[in-house]
Structure formats: structure tokens, C-alpha cells
Design a protein around this motif. Structure first.
Motif, PDB file in Angstrom:
ATOM      1  N   GLN A  13       0.829  -1.201   0.000  1.00  0.00           N
ATOM      2  CA  GLN A  13       0.000   0.000   0.000  1.00  0.00           C
ATOM      3  C   GLN A  13       0.867   1.255   0.000  1.00  0.00           C
ATOM      4  O   GLN A  13       0.620   2.195  -0.756  1.00  0.00           O
ATOM      5  CB  GLN A  13      -0.914   0.015   1.218  1.00  0.00           C
ATOM      6  N   VAL A  14       1.895   1.273   0.830  1.00  0.00           N
ATOM      7  CA  VAL A  14       2.783   2.431   0.923  1.00  0.00           C
ATOM      8  C   VAL A  14       3.522   2.646  -0.402  1.00  0.00           C
ATOM      9  O   VAL A  14       3.636   3.774  -0.885  1.00  0.00           O
ATOM     10  CB  VAL A  14       3.770   2.282   2.101  1.00  0.00           C
ATOM     11  N   VAL A  15       3.994   1.572  -1.023  1.00  0.00           N
ATOM     12  CA  VAL A  15       4.681   1.695  -2.313  1.00  0.00           C
ATOM     13  C   VAL A  15       3.730   2.276  -3.349  1.00  0.00           C
ATOM     14  O   VAL A  15       4.105   3.180  -4.100  1.00  0.00           O
ATOM     15  CB  VAL A  15       5.241   0.333  -2.788  1.00  0.00           C
ATOM     16  N   GLN A  16       2.495   1.789  -3.386  1.00  0.00           N
ATOM     17  CA  GLN A  16       1.525   2.316  -4.350  1.00  0.00           C
ATOM     18  C   GLN A  16       1.261   3.796  -4.104  1.00  0.00           C
ATOM     19  O   GLN A  16       1.128   4.570  -5.051  1.00  0.00           O
ATOM     20  CB  GLN A  16       0.219   1.518  -4.289  1.00  0.00           C
ATOM     21  N   GLU A  17       1.195   4.208  -2.855  1.00  0.00           N
ATOM     22  CA  GLU A  17       1.013   5.625  -2.544  1.00  0.00           C
ATOM     23  C   GLU A  17       2.206   6.449  -3.031  1.00  0.00           C
ATOM     24  O   GLU A  17       2.031   7.558  -3.547  1.00  0.00           O
ATOM     25  CB  GLU A  17       0.822   5.822  -1.040  1.00  0.00           C
ATOM     26  N   CYS A  18       3.400   5.919  -2.888  1.00  0.00           N
ATOM     27  CA  CYS A  18       4.610   6.628  -3.342  1.00  0.00           C
ATOM     28  C   CYS A  18       4.652   6.758  -4.857  1.00  0.00           C
ATOM     29  O   CYS A  18       5.263   7.695  -5.378  1.00  0.00           O
ATOM     30  CB  CYS A  18       5.868   5.897  -2.860  1.00  0.00           C
ATOM     31  N   LEU A  19       4.031   5.832  -5.571  1.00  0.00           N
ATOM     32  CA  LEU A  19       4.049   5.846  -7.026  1.00  0.00           C
ATOM     33  C   LEU A  19       3.021   6.801  -7.632  1.00  0.00           C
ATOM     34  O   LEU A  19       3.036   7.038  -8.837  1.00  0.00           O
ATOM     35  CB  LEU A  19       3.814   4.436  -7.563  1.00  0.00           C
ATOM     36  N   PRO A  58       1.244  10.168  -8.854  1.00  0.00           N
ATOM     37  CA  PRO A  58       1.780  11.442  -9.335  1.00  0.00           C
ATOM     38  C   PRO A  58       1.742  12.507  -8.227  1.00  0.00           C
ATOM     39  O   PRO A  58       0.735  12.647  -7.536  1.00  0.00           O
ATOM     40  CB  PRO A  58       0.839  11.828 -10.480  1.00  0.00           C
ATOM     41  N   GLY A  59       2.856  13.177  -8.062  1.00  0.00           N
ATOM     42  CA  GLY A  59       2.953  14.246  -7.072  1.00  0.00           C
ATOM     43  C   GLY A  59       3.279  13.780  -5.668  1.00  0.00           C
ATOM     44  O   GLY A  59       3.534  14.594  -4.783  1.00  0.00           O
ATOM     45  N   ALA A  60       3.273  12.464  -5.444  1.00  0.00           N
ATOM     46  CA  ALA A  60       3.575  11.940  -4.111  1.00  0.00           C
ATOM     47  C   ALA A  60       5.068  12.033  -3.835  1.00  0.00           C
ATOM     48  O   ALA A  60       5.890  11.931  -4.743  1.00  0.00           O
ATOM     49  CB  ALA A  60       3.129  10.488  -3.993  1.00  0.00           C
ATOM     50  N   THR A  61       5.399  12.246  -2.580  1.00  0.00           N
ATOM     51  CA  THR A  61       6.799  12.192  -2.161  1.00  0.00           C
ATOM     52  C   THR A  61       6.944  11.099  -1.116  1.00  0.00           C
ATOM     53  O   THR A  61       5.988  10.789  -0.391  1.00  0.00           O
ATOM     54  CB  THR A  61       7.281  13.527  -1.563  1.00  0.00           C
ATOM     55  N   ILE A  62       8.106  10.531  -1.044  1.00  0.00           N
ATOM     56  CA  ILE A  62       8.348   9.467  -0.073  1.00  0.00           C
ATOM     57  C   ILE A  62       8.167  10.012   1.337  1.00  0.00           C
ATOM     58  O   ILE A  62       7.520   9.385   2.176  1.00  0.00           O
ATOM     59  CB  ILE A  62       9.749   8.857  -0.275  1.00  0.00           C
ATOM     60  N   SER A  63       8.703  11.198   1.596  1.00  0.00           N
ATOM     61  CA  SER A  63       8.571  11.766   2.941  1.00  0.00           C
ATOM     62  C   SER A  63       7.120  12.105   3.248  1.00  0.00           C
ATOM     63  O   SER A  63       6.660  11.919   4.380  1.00  0.00           O
ATOM     64  CB  SER A  63       9.462  12.998   3.108  1.00  0.00           C
ATOM     65  N   GLY A  64       6.369  12.586   2.264  1.00  0.00           N
ATOM     66  CA  GLY A  64       4.956  12.893   2.478  1.00  0.00           C
ATOM     67  C   GLY A  64       4.151  11.659   2.843  1.00  0.00           C
ATOM     68  O   GLY A  64       3.297  11.697   3.738  1.00  0.00           O
ATOM     69  N   VAL A  65       4.408  10.557   2.153  1.00  0.00           N
ATOM     70  CA  VAL A  65       3.715   9.306   2.450  1.00  0.00           C
ATOM     71  C   VAL A  65       4.106   8.815   3.846  1.00  0.00           C
ATOM     72  O   VAL A  65       3.254   8.385   4.622  1.00  0.00           O
ATOM     73  CB  VAL A  65       4.002   8.239   1.374  1.00  0.00           C
ATOM     74  N   SER A 103       2.306  10.829   6.387  1.00  0.00           N
ATOM     75  CA  SER A 103       0.877  10.507   6.431  1.00  0.00           C
ATOM     76  C   SER A 103       0.599   9.241   7.230  1.00  0.00           C
ATOM     77  O   SER A 103      -0.512   9.030   7.694  1.00  0.00           O
ATOM     78  CB  SER A 103       0.309  10.378   5.013  1.00  0.00           C
ATOM     79  N   HIS A 104       1.611   8.404   7.386  1.00  0.00           N
ATOM     80  CA  HIS A 104       1.475   7.177   8.182  1.00  0.00           C
ATOM     81  C   HIS A 104       2.103   7.328   9.566  1.00  0.00           C
ATOM     82  O   HIS A 104       2.351   6.340  10.250  1.00  0.00           O
ATOM     83  CB  HIS A 104       2.094   5.998   7.434  1.00  0.00           C
ATOM     84  N   GLY A 105       2.401   8.577   9.935  1.00  0.00           N
ATOM     85  CA  GLY A 105       2.921   8.837  11.275  1.00  0.00           C
ATOM     86  C   GLY A 105       4.376   8.465  11.464  1.00  0.00           C
ATOM     87  O   GLY A 105       4.819   8.240  12.588  1.00  0.00           O
ATOM     88  N   GLN A 106       5.131   8.394  10.374  1.00  0.00           N
ATOM     89  CA  GLN A 106       6.535   8.015  10.462  1.00  0.00           C
ATOM     90  C   GLN A 106       7.434   9.192  10.117  1.00  0.00           C
ATOM     91  O   GLN A 106       7.127   9.971   9.226  1.00  0.00           O
ATOM     92  CB  GLN A 106       6.846   6.871   9.493  1.00  0.00           C
ATOM     93  N   LEU A 107       8.526   9.298  10.807  1.00  0.00           N
ATOM     94  CA  LEU A 107       9.547  10.288  10.485  1.00  0.00           C
ATOM     95  C   LEU A 107      10.579   9.587   9.615  1.00  0.00           C
ATOM     96  O   LEU A 107      11.132   8.554  10.002  1.00  0.00           O
ATOM     97  CB  LEU A 107      10.207  10.817  11.754  1.00  0.00           C
ATOM     98  N   LEU A 108      10.804  10.118   8.431  1.00  0.00           N
ATOM     99  CA  LEU A 108      11.724   9.483   7.494  1.00  0.00           C
ATOM    100  C   LEU A 108      13.092  10.131   7.601  1.00  0.00           C
ATOM    101  O   LEU A 108      13.235  11.329   7.423  1.00  0.00           O
ATOM    102  CB  LEU A 108      11.182   9.630   6.064  1.00  0.00           C
TER     103      LEU A 108
END
Length: 61
Positions: free
Chosen positions: A14-20, A22-29, A32-37
């Protein structure tokens, strides 16, 4: 020392699909899941270098 978290494969997919998206960023995803990257290799993950081959690589892992 703190134990690393373990996540189900379905959540990872699910997280990989969100990162893919358009306009998504890895840090933004991550946020959104409560993680600090923490990026150890920030240049390799920068917006300018995130091309289709990198996205395909992420989708496989």
C-alpha cells in the motif's frame, strides 16, 4: 537498542503504491502514516532523480 518495526506485506505494498502516485513524495507518504523518514542517501531519493526506473525498483521491493 530499539527493535526495528515489522510491517505486513500488504501494508508495505500500500505504501509503495502511494509513493508511485503522481505528485507523491516518499517523505509525504511516511508522514501521512505517522513516520519520520530519515534519509541516509538523500541525493538518490531527491525529486529530480526519482525516475521511472527508480519507481519500478521501489515497486519490486
Amino acid at each position: 537498542m530499539r527493535q526495528r518495526s515489522s510491517y505486513p506485506k500488504s501494508f508495505k505494498a500500500q505504501v509503495v503504491q502511494e509513493c508511485l502516485q503522481p505528485g507523491a513524495t516518499i517523505s509525504g507518504v511516511a508522514i501521512s502514516h505517522g513516520q519520520l523518514l530519515i534519509l541516509k542517501d538523500a541525493p538518490a531519493l531527491s525529486v529530480g532523480s526519482r525516475n521511472d526506473s527508480h519507481r519500478r525498483h521501489l515497486a519490486r521491493h
